[in-house]
Design an enzyme around this catalytic site. Structure first.
Site, PDB file in Angstrom:
ATOM      1  N   TYR A 144       1.064  -1.087  -0.009  1.00 21.61           N
ATOM      2  CA  TYR A 144      -0.228  -0.045   0.019  1.00 21.61           C
ATOM      3  C   TYR A 144       0.894   1.373  -0.101  1.00 21.61           C
ATOM      4  CZ  TYR A 144      -3.436   3.486   1.476  1.00 21.61           C
ATOM      5  OH  TYR A 144      -4.268   4.559   1.770  1.00 21.61           O
ATOM      6  N   ASP A 239       9.396   2.409  -1.139  1.00 22.47           N
ATOM      7  CA  ASP A 239       8.682   3.066  -0.217  1.00 22.47           C
ATOM      8  C   ASP A 239       9.009   2.807   1.167  1.00 22.47           C
ATOM      9  OD1 ASP A 239       6.405   4.059   1.423  1.00 22.47           O
ATOM     10  OD2 ASP A 239       4.996   3.302   0.126  1.00 22.47           O
ATOM     11  N   LYS A 267       5.963   9.130   8.522  1.00 26.79           N
ATOM     12  CA  LYS A 267       6.056   8.461   9.652  1.00 26.79           C
ATOM     13  C   LYS A 267       7.008   8.982  10.860  1.00 26.79           C
ATOM     14  CE  LYS A 267       3.228   5.161   8.616  1.00 26.79           C
ATOM     15  NZ  LYS A 267       1.680   5.265   8.697  1.00 26.79           N
TER      16      LYS A 267
END
Length: 429
Positions: A144, A239, A267
Site C-alpha cells: 500500500y 517506499d 512517519k
C-alpha cells in the site's frame, strides 16, 4: 472496561464523518465493534476518553518509535511554535532536515519535503514517469502506497481490510498503467520485464510489506528487482514510509544492502506530525521544479513545527545501541507470543524486523500475500478483542504490522504475553 464516552463520540461522528472516522482502518470494520477515542498518550501507552489504558503496539501507525509524548520532542515543538506555526517561506529547519536525511540515507543525494506519505509516493512516481518518458508503474499485491489513483489497484492495508480490491473513482485508463506483481515471486518479476520492460517507468515496493501484515523479502529478492530495473532502464522506488528509520537507522535499504533510485519517507521523520519526503539521485531530483520541469508543490511543506518534531525524533534514534535494544525487545515479544499460543494449542507464526512485527494465525511461515490472506482472520478478530479487554491495543486488522517503541520495556512486554495466554484460548472458540 467502560467505553461510554467513546460510544457517544462514535455515534456523533457517524453523522458527520464517513464511517465515523477520518481513515478507514480506524473504524474497526475488520474486527467488529466500535473504536475507542484517545484522550492522551504517554510512553508505550494510549489512554482513551473513558480513562482506559492500553499498551500500544500501533504508535500512531509507526512514527512514535521513541514513545508517545517524548519530552525532548515536545520541548522542541514548544520552542519552535512560539515563533509561529507556518511561514510560507523557507526556514532553517528545512535545511537541517535535508542535511540529516541525506546523511542517514546515502542513496538520497537530494530530498523534497512534503506533508504525507501519500504525497511522497505520488510525487515519486510522477518523477519516475517524467524522468524516463515512460508511463507504466509496477507495484505489488498487498503493498500500500497511499490512496493515489495509480496505487489503488489490488491494494492492501485499509483497502484489503474493507474487502474492496479496486476503488470506484479510479479511471480504468489510469489503472491500466499500473502493473501488479506478487511480492517475493522472482519468476513473475522477470517475465513481466521481459514482456513490458521498455514501457516501465518505475517499480515501487515496500521493501518489507507492512500493509498485508508484515512480510519479509526472500533472500535476494530486492536485489533481483534492483537488477531488473537497472537492466531495463526503470527506476527502483523504495517506499520506506513505514520501514524508514524503523528497521535500521538507514531504513530497509541499509538493512538489505540495496540502493534504490528514489525513496519515500514519512512517519518517523515527522515525530508524530504530518510529514513526508521523497529523495534520491541528484540527477533525478534536479528535474523537480523549480530546478526542472516536473512540477510538485506544497504550501505547508517543510513546516517548521513539523521539522522540529522530526529532527528531535531523529536525534533520539541515533543514540548508541538504540536499534539493538529495539530488536531484542521485538524478539522477546514475538517469542513470548509464540510460546503462549503453543501452550494454548493455537497455531500462529510471527515475522519480525527490528521494531516491526507481524502475527499470523497459521502454522506455516508467511512469505507471500496469498499466504497472508489465507490465515484465520476469525481467530485474529477474537484475539484482538480479547487483548483489548486486557489493556493491549493491536492493529484492528489482520493485515497490518505492529510496532514497538523504545518505551516498551519488560513490564509492557510481560503484560502483553500474560494477556495473550488467555486471549489465545478465547481465539480458539
Amino acid at each position: 472496561m467502560n467505553h461510554t464516552l467513546s460510544h457517544d463520540l462514535f455515534v456523533r461522528a457517524q453523522t458527520l464523518l464517513p464511517g465515523g472516522v477520518n481513515s478507514p482502518v480506524r473504524a474497526f470494520k475488520s474486527v467488529g465493534g466500535e473504536p475507542f477515542f484517545a484522550q492522551r498518550a504517554e510512553g508505550a501507552y494510549l489512554i482513551d476518553v473513558d480513562g482506559n489504558r492500553y499498551v500500544d503496539y500501533i504508535g500512531s501507525w509507526g512514527p512514535m518509535i521513541a514513545g508517545h509524548a517524548h519530552p525532548q520532542v515536545l520541548d522542541a515543538v514548544a520552542q519552535v511554535m512560539r515563533d509561529g506555526l507556518s511561514f510560507g517561506v523557507p526556514n532553517a529547519l528545512e535545511v537541517t532536515m535535508a542535511e540529516t536525511l541525506t546523511r542517514l540515507v546515502p542513496s538520497c543525494e537530494m530530498v523534497r519535503m512534503v506533508n504525507s506519505g501519500t504525497e511522497a509516493t505520488l510525487s515519486a512516481i510522477r518523477l519516475a514517469r517524467g524522468a524516463t518518458g515512460r508511463n507504466k508503474i509496477v507495484k505489488f499485491e498487498g503493498c500500500y502506497h497511499g490512496h493515489g489513483d495509480s496505487f489503488l489497484v489490488k491494494a492492501g492495508s485499509g483497502m484489503l481490510t474493507l474487502g474492496v480490491p479496486d476503488s470506484p473513482g479510479v479511471p480504468k485508463a489510469l489503472a491500466d498503467l499500473t502493473l501488479t506483481l506478487p511480492y517475493n515471486d522472482f519468476d513473475a518479476a522477470t517475465q513481466l520485464f521481459e514482456l513490458a520492460g521498455a514501457d516501465i517507468a518505475g517499480v515501487i515496493v515496500e521493501p518489507i510489506v507492512g500493509n498485508a501484515n508484515c512480510i519479509l523479502p526472500r533472500d535476494g529478492y530486492l536485489q533481483h528487482l534492483r537488477d531488473l530495473c537497472t537492466r531495463y532502464g526503470a527506476l527502483l522506488i523504495f517506499d520506506e514510509v513505514m520501514t524508514g528509520f524503523r528497521v535500521a537507522l538507514g531504513g530497509a535499504q541499509q538493512r538489505y544492502g540495496i540502493t534504490p533510485d528514489l525513496s519515500t519517507f514519512g512517519k518517523i521523520i515527522g515525530g508524530g506530525m504530518p510529514v513526508g519526503a521523497y529523495g534520491g539521485r541528484r540527477d533525478l531530483m534536479q528535474q523537480i521544479a523549480p530546478s526542472g520541469p516536473i512540477y510538485q508543490a506544497g504550501t505547508l511543506s517543510g513546516n517548521p513545527v513539523a521539522m522540529a518534531a522530526g529532527l528531535a525524533t531523529l536525534a533520539l534514534i541515533q543514540a548508541p545501541g538504540f536499534y539493538e535494544k529495539l530488536e531484542r525487545r521485538t524478539h522477546q515479544l514475538c517469542d513470548g507470543l509464540e510460546d503462549a499460543a503453543r501452550e494454548a494449542g493455537v497455531a500462529i507464526t510471527t515475522n519480525r524486523s527490528c521494531a516491526m512485527f507481524g502475527l499470523f494465525f497459521t502454522d506455516r511461515n508467511v512469505e507471500t500475500f496469498a499466504e497472508a490472506t489465507a490465515c484465520d482472520v476469525g481467530a485474529f478478530r477474537r484475539f484482538f478483542h480479547a487483548m483489548l479487554r486486557r489493556g493491549v491495543y493491536l492493529a484492528p486488522s489482520a493485515y497490518e504490522a505492529g510496532f514497538l517503541s523504545s518505551m516498551h520495556g519488560d513490564i509492557e512486554i510481560s503484560h502483553t504475553i500474560e494477556a495473550s495466554r488467555e486471549a489465545f484460548r478465547e481465539a480458539r472458540a
